[in-house]
Design a protein around this motif. Structure first.
Motif, PDB file in Angstrom:
ATOM      1  N   TYR A 137     -18.372   7.485  -1.365  1.00  0.00           N
ATOM      2  CA  TYR A 137     -18.697   8.836  -1.808  1.00  0.00           C
ATOM      3  C   TYR A 137     -19.911   8.843  -2.741  1.00  0.00           C
ATOM      4  O   TYR A 137     -20.143   7.890  -3.488  1.00  0.00           O
ATOM      5  CB  TYR A 137     -17.507   9.454  -2.557  1.00  0.00           C
ATOM      6  N   ILE A 153     -17.882  17.113   1.316  1.00  0.00           N
ATOM      7  CA  ILE A 153     -16.468  17.315   1.004  1.00  0.00           C
ATOM      8  C   ILE A 153     -16.394  18.450  -0.009  1.00  0.00           C
ATOM      9  O   ILE A 153     -16.867  18.313  -1.138  1.00  0.00           O
ATOM     10  CB  ILE A 153     -15.827  16.032   0.434  1.00  0.00           C
ATOM     11  N   ARG A 154     -15.833  19.548   0.401  1.00  0.00           N
ATOM     12  CA  ARG A 154     -15.840  20.752  -0.423  1.00  0.00           C
ATOM     13  C   ARG A 154     -14.630  20.766  -1.347  1.00  0.00           C
ATOM     14  O   ARG A 154     -13.484  20.834  -0.898  1.00  0.00           O
ATOM     15  CB  ARG A 154     -15.879  22.002   0.470  1.00  0.00           C
ATOM     16  N   LEU A 155     -14.906  20.704  -2.640  1.00  0.00           N
ATOM     17  CA  LEU A 155     -13.866  20.718  -3.659  1.00  0.00           C
ATOM     18  C   LEU A 155     -13.878  22.049  -4.391  1.00  0.00           C
ATOM     19  O   LEU A 155     -14.935  22.657  -4.576  1.00  0.00           O
ATOM     20  CB  LEU A 155     -14.069  19.587  -4.669  1.00  0.00           C
ATOM     21  N   GLU A 159     -10.719  20.958  -8.790  1.00  0.00           N
ATOM     22  CA  GLU A 159     -10.698  19.639  -8.152  1.00  0.00           C
ATOM     23  C   GLU A 159     -11.914  18.817  -8.578  1.00  0.00           C
ATOM     24  O   GLU A 159     -11.787  17.626  -8.872  1.00  0.00           O
ATOM     25  CB  GLU A 159     -10.661  19.799  -6.631  1.00  0.00           C
ATOM     26  N   ARG A 201      -4.067  17.539  -3.858  1.00  0.00           N
ATOM     27  CA  ARG A 201      -5.157  18.142  -3.098  1.00  0.00           C
ATOM     28  C   ARG A 201      -6.394  17.240  -3.120  1.00  0.00           C
ATOM     29  O   ARG A 201      -7.084  17.098  -2.103  1.00  0.00           O
ATOM     30  CB  ARG A 201      -5.498  19.526  -3.645  1.00  0.00           C
ATOM     31  N   LYS A 204      -5.897  14.297  -0.838  1.00  0.00           N
ATOM     32  CA  LYS A 204      -5.982  14.706   0.565  1.00  0.00           C
ATOM     33  C   LYS A 204      -7.429  14.824   1.015  1.00  0.00           C
ATOM     34  O   LYS A 204      -7.778  14.442   2.142  1.00  0.00           O
ATOM     35  CB  LYS A 204      -5.263  16.042   0.755  1.00  0.00           C
ATOM     36  N   LYS A 205      -8.298  15.345   0.168  1.00  0.00           N
ATOM     37  CA  LYS A 205      -9.694  15.532   0.530  1.00  0.00           C
ATOM     38  C   LYS A 205     -10.516  14.252   0.404  1.00  0.00           C
ATOM     39  O   LYS A 205     -11.506  14.077   1.119  1.00  0.00           O
ATOM     40  CB  LYS A 205     -10.312  16.623  -0.342  1.00  0.00           C
ATOM     41  N   LYS A 207      -9.606  10.657   0.694  1.00  0.00           N
ATOM     42  CA  LYS A 207      -8.550   9.699   1.022  1.00  0.00           C
ATOM     43  C   LYS A 207      -8.852   8.266   0.581  1.00  0.00           C
ATOM     44  O   LYS A 207      -7.933   7.467   0.399  1.00  0.00           O
ATOM     45  CB  LYS A 207      -8.281   9.722   2.539  1.00  0.00           C
ATOM     46  N   ASN A 238     -15.516  11.011  10.760  1.00  0.00           N
ATOM     47  CA  ASN A 238     -15.520  12.272  10.022  1.00  0.00           C
ATOM     48  C   ASN A 238     -16.849  13.036  10.138  1.00  0.00           C
ATOM     49  O   ASN A 238     -17.013  14.064   9.513  1.00  0.00           O
ATOM     50  CB  ASN A 238     -15.246  12.022   8.527  1.00  0.00           C
ATOM     51  N   THR A 242     -15.462  19.206   8.881  1.00  0.00           N
ATOM     52  CA  THR A 242     -15.741  19.869   7.609  1.00  0.00           C
ATOM     53  C   THR A 242     -14.447  19.970   6.841  1.00  0.00           C
ATOM     54  O   THR A 242     -13.483  20.569   7.321  1.00  0.00           O
ATOM     55  CB  THR A 242     -16.322  21.270   7.830  1.00  0.00           C
ATOM     56  N   ILE A 243     -14.416  19.370   5.650  1.00  0.00           N
ATOM     57  CA  ILE A 243     -13.180  19.365   4.851  1.00  0.00           C
ATOM     58  C   ILE A 243     -13.165  20.570   3.933  1.00  0.00           C
ATOM     59  O   ILE A 243     -14.126  20.801   3.240  1.00  0.00           O
ATOM     60  CB  ILE A 243     -13.088  18.054   4.044  1.00  0.00           C
TER      61      ILE A 243
END
Length: 243
Positions: A137, A153-155, A159, A201, A204-205, A207, A238, A242-243
């Motif tokens: 990341y 990765i949209r937080l 988050e 959460r 999950k986003k 991992k 991936n 889109t997360i």
């Protein structure tokens, strides 16, 4: 910023090394003996730099105690003996690096920096942005986004705040109450279970991020679960999601 424990009984060398490391922006806590250092072990610095010969205990003893409790924390042993056997003993006990005296203070700083980057990820700073690299990341502080390869990765705001709290304090254990104070503030009226939901959460986003549950207390972030092959496979799988 990085917290360094320096255990060196030579007062002049202790002071000199502290000055060099402070120039890096690190926070230095120095000790003149091993007993006082061990009493503060639970505060879990980002790295230990310890002289192998101290007036009250052997540096190898400190190494053993630190690695039993915090095996992920880098440990650099410095010694006035440059024998192969001393190096082998230190490495076998879990020492991450060994530096024989005499040495240049700058060399110690470089070694310490590389050890911390390997453990916690590198930090690159420019006038326009600050990026934290926690493979696989990349966390952009200014844009408040997380990337994995070409995937964003949209937080949510909370988050990202939680992720940033962990990034700034790697390996530090946070209680639920401390997380609430840092993320929601003093006026939070909800249950502390909202912390568990936020952790769930984020896991999950992201991992491959290792967020460890410390049962009966709270959470802390360890290194990411990552290898070159994992990165390749993960990014490929991936790339269209889109997360």
């Amino acid at each position: 910023m990085f917290q360094v424990y320096l255990v060196e009984n030579d007062r002049n060398l202790n002071h000199l090394l502290s000055l060099y490391m402070q120039k890096e922006g690190w926070t230095i806590t120095s000790f003149m003996n091993g007993e006082n250092a061990c009493k503060n072990m639970e505060k879990c610095p980002h790295i230990w730099i310890v002289d192998s010969h101290l007036p009250d205990m052997d540096g190898y003893q400190i190494l053993n105690e630190v690695k039993e409790t915090y095996p992920q924390v880098p440990f650099l042993l410095i010694s006035d003996r440059n024998s192969t056997m001393d190096r082998v003993i230190g490495l076998e006990m879990g020492c991450d690096d060994y530096l024989a005296k005499p040495f240049l203070p700058k060399e110690l700083v470089i070694r310490a920096r590389k050890m911390m980057e390997l453990t916690y990820g590198s930090v690159r700073t420019t006038r326009k942005k600050t990026e934290y690299h926690i493979p696989p990341y990349v966390v952009d502080e200014m844009k408040r986004v997380v990337r994995m390869g070409t995937t964003i990765i949209r937080l949510t705001s909370k988050e990202f705040d939680l992720l940033y709290l962990f990034i700034k304090n790697p390996l530090r254990i946070f209680s639920r109450e401390q997380i609430i104070k840092n993320i929601w503030g003093q006026d939070h009226f909800g249950s502390d279970r909202s912390v568990d939901d936020l952790i769930r959460r984020l896991r999950k986003k992201m991992k491959l991020l290792r967020i460890e549950t410390v049962y009966g207390y709270g959470y802390r972030m360890l290194q990411s679960i990552y290898s070159d092959q994992q990165r390749k496979n993960t990014i490929e799988s991936n790339s269209t999601i889109t997360i």
